[in-house]
Write a protein that holds these residues in place. Structure first.
Motif, short mmCIF file in Angstrom:
data_model
loop_
_atom_site.label_atom_id
_atom_site.label_comp_id
_atom_site.label_asym_id
_atom_site.label_seq_id
_atom_site.Cartn_x
_atom_site.Cartn_y
_atom_site.Cartn_z
N THR A 121 -0.64 -4.02 5.47
CA THR A 121 0.02 -3.35 4.35
C THR A 121 -0.57 -3.82 3.02
O THR A 121 -0.76 -3.02 2.10
N ARG A 124 -3.77 -2.04 2.41
CA ARG A 124 -3.51 -0.65 1.98
C ARG A 124 -3.12 -0.61 0.49
O ARG A 124 -3.57 0.25 -0.25
N ILE A 125 -2.29 -1.55 0.07
CA ILE A 125 -1.87 -1.62 -1.34
C ILE A 125 -3.09 -1.92 -2.23
O ILE A 125 -3.30 -1.27 -3.26
N ASP A 127 -6.10 -1.30 -1.65
CA ASP A 127 -6.95 -0.10 -1.62
C ASP A 127 -6.42 0.94 -2.61
O ASP A 127 -7.18 1.58 -3.34
N TRP A 128 -5.10 1.11 -2.67
CA TRP A 128 -4.48 2.05 -3.62
C TRP A 128 -4.80 1.64 -5.06
O TRP A 128 -5.08 2.48 -5.92
N TYR A 129 -4.76 0.33 -5.30
CA TYR A 129 -4.98 -0.16 -6.67
C TYR A 129 -6.46 -0.46 -6.96
O TYR A 129 -6.78 -1.06 -7.98
N ARG A 158 -12.93 0.02 3.05
CA ARG A 158 -13.27 -0.06 1.62
C ARG A 158 -13.14 -1.44 1.01
O ARG A 158 -13.72 -1.73 -0.03
N ASN A 234 9.69 -9.43 0.40
CA ASN A 234 8.61 -9.54 1.38
C ASN A 234 7.27 -9.67 0.62
O ASN A 234 7.11 -9.12 -0.46
N ALA A 236 4.31 -8.41 1.05
CA ALA A 236 3.58 -7.17 0.77
C ALA A 236 4.24 -6.42 -0.39
O ALA A 236 3.57 -5.88 -1.26
N ILE A 237 5.57 -6.41 -0.39
CA ILE A 237 6.32 -5.76 -1.47
C ILE A 237 5.99 -6.45 -2.81
O ILE A 237 5.71 -5.78 -3.81
N ALA A 240 2.56 -5.52 -4.09
CA ALA A 240 2.52 -4.17 -4.66
C ALA A 240 3.05 -4.16 -6.09
O ALA A 240 2.44 -3.57 -7.00
N ILE A 241 4.18 -4.82 -6.30
CA ILE A 241 4.80 -4.82 -7.63
C ILE A 241 3.88 -5.52 -8.63
O ILE A 241 3.70 -5.05 -9.76
N ARG B 124 16.68 -4.28 1.12
CA ARG B 124 16.36 -5.58 0.53
C ARG B 124 15.82 -5.41 -0.90
O ARG B 124 16.18 -6.15 -1.81
N TYR B 227 -5.46 3.99 -8.27
CA TYR B 227 -6.69 3.51 -8.88
C TYR B 227 -7.82 3.39 -7.86
O TYR B 227 -8.94 3.08 -8.22
N GLY B 228 -7.52 3.58 -6.58
CA GLY B 228 -8.53 3.33 -5.54
C GLY B 228 -8.57 4.42 -4.49
O GLY B 228 -8.30 5.59 -4.77
N ALA B 230 -6.98 4.58 -1.19
CA ALA B 230 -5.93 4.84 -0.21
C ALA B 230 -5.29 6.20 -0.46
O ALA B 230 -5.15 6.62 -1.59
N LEU B 233 1.00 5.44 -0.08
CA LEU B 233 1.64 4.13 0.05
C LEU B 233 2.81 4.29 1.02
O LEU B 233 3.43 5.35 1.10
N ILE B 237 7.13 0.39 0.03
CA ILE B 237 6.26 -0.10 -1.05
C ILE B 237 6.45 0.77 -2.29
O ILE B 237 6.62 0.27 -3.41
N ILE B 241 7.87 -0.30 -6.16
CA ILE B 241 7.10 -0.10 -7.40
C ILE B 241 7.92 0.75 -8.39
O ILE B 241 7.97 0.45 -9.58
#
Lengths: 249, 249
Positions: A121, A124-125, A127-129, A158, A234, A236-237, A240-241, B124, B227-228, B230, B233, B237, B241
């Motif tokens: 996860t 994946r995060i 990668d998004w950013y 990636r 968590n 991963a959470i 992401a933040i 959570r 920005y990337g 993926a 999300l 997640i 955010i």
């Protein structure tokens, strides 16, 4: 998929065998699609007819292509609970540790993240950013484990992940001017934080947070402000933040 | 834990039995600690000696307290893969649907979130951000499922979850002036967004996003900028955010 291949695929569920052979497995439609789009070298591909649309769409090389596979064989030999499309054996890429010049403005380091689902996860995060490099301590779960690859949703194609002696590597970067940021319960409010120059953010383990040795290297600490009753987030959470806050600056 | 209790506990792994009996199970040290701190009614508690420190620390009522339980029995009858502390049967709380006046400035609605791990993680996150009410469509996974309760890390004791006809409920709130915000791929950048008055944010399902019917009700749509590379999300997640962005306003 004949018996010899079944044995080879099953062996790659183990970290030791992945290390020995420098191979890992990629399973399922979405991750295979990302694989075909990438430059990764495919050693063997086992697929059902459900993968045919992808095979028509992408040009890729695989030393072996076997279309005699069934969902039952994929389930028996792979790690997914259901897989009616395919599975590939892929050559592990090797990434050289980036120099300070090669580092992007923001990278992530994971200190002892043990859960494969969390690591996937986080990939994946990242990668998004648009984060390119992730540094993993030697106690982190193996980034090529099937569950990590599956839950990364293609991010493994990636992102460059570097398993290193984290204390040594981060110390070296710090000496060369990189800001080392730790995510912690007692740091600066992430809503008010701006990184100074190139930085690496360290996320700690699920159970113990950032280790004492890494704490000593940190340039600064940041915290996600809490508004309610939960004791923690968590890993991963939290990643992401923090990424969202860093990128919006 | 005798045979009769074993049977009763195992039955509560099923949604149907939970609904019939209006009971659910809480497992493990952390969640039992949160349970003892709460006002929830405990019907029966089965524990090993490892739970004794908690029993000394908190005052709570349980109709039955059984200290003859072993980790083996807890594993056989509960849902956790390992549990060496305890398990409680708890009476389901009933929450009345909040009036517009009773709603906080920000609430969450989930449209068809099917994965129990995702739902628990969202509880959570909501708990961290001090969100009191969560609305669940009838197709969402059951909020009292053992995996949801376990992964909520105590949030089930503080959050009011309402399983409703989501189209009807959100339409009613909207008519009364509540802003209904949808998380979508084509909305306003969450970094620039400020809610107007009281609002409810809708998160869509893991596979299909927000349903067409709910889309028609939305006051506005928001998007997390990418920005990337993926494609998407995970829903938990994305919820985290968005909550962080709303709360920082």
């Amino acid at each position: 998929m004949n018996k010899r291949w079944s044995k080879e695929v099953r062996a790659l569920l183990q970290k030791k065998k992945r290390k020995e052979t420098q191979q890992f497995i990629v399973e399922g439609y979405k991750n295979l699609e990302e694989l075909f789009r990438s430059d990764l070298e495919i050693e063997a591909l086992f697929h059902t007819e459900k993968l045919l649309p992808l095979l028509d769409q992408y040009k890729f090389n695989s030393k072996v292509i076997d279309d005699t596979t069934t969902p039952t064989l994929l389930k028996q030999n792979g790690h997914l609970q259901t897989n009616d499309t395919g599975l590939a054996i892929v050559k592990m890429p090797s990434f050289s540790i980036p120099s300070v010049d090669d580092l992007d403005s923001f990278s992530i380091a994971l200190d002892d993240v043990r859960d494969p689902g969390n690591l996937g996860t986080i990939l994946r995060i990242a990668d998004w950013y648009g984060i390119k490099n992730i540094f993993l301590s030697k106690q982190c779960t193996d980034a090529f484990a099937p569950k990590v690859i599956a839950s990364s949703m293609g991010a493994f194609t990636r992102i460059k992940f570097h398993t290193v002696d984290l204390v040594e590597q981060l110390s070296e970067y710090k000496e060369k001017g990189i800001q080392i940021i730790g995510a912690d319960m007692n740091g600066e409010n992430i809503h008010d934080f701006k990184p100074k120059g190139k930085s690496i953010m360290v996320m700690g383990s699920e159970s113990h947070g950032i280790s004492d040795e890494i704490h000593k290297i940190l340039s600064t600490k940041i915290t996600i402000p809490k508004y309610g009753g939960a004791e923690s987030l968590n890993v991963a959470i939290a990643t992401a933040i923090i990424c969202d806050n860093i990128k919006r600056v």
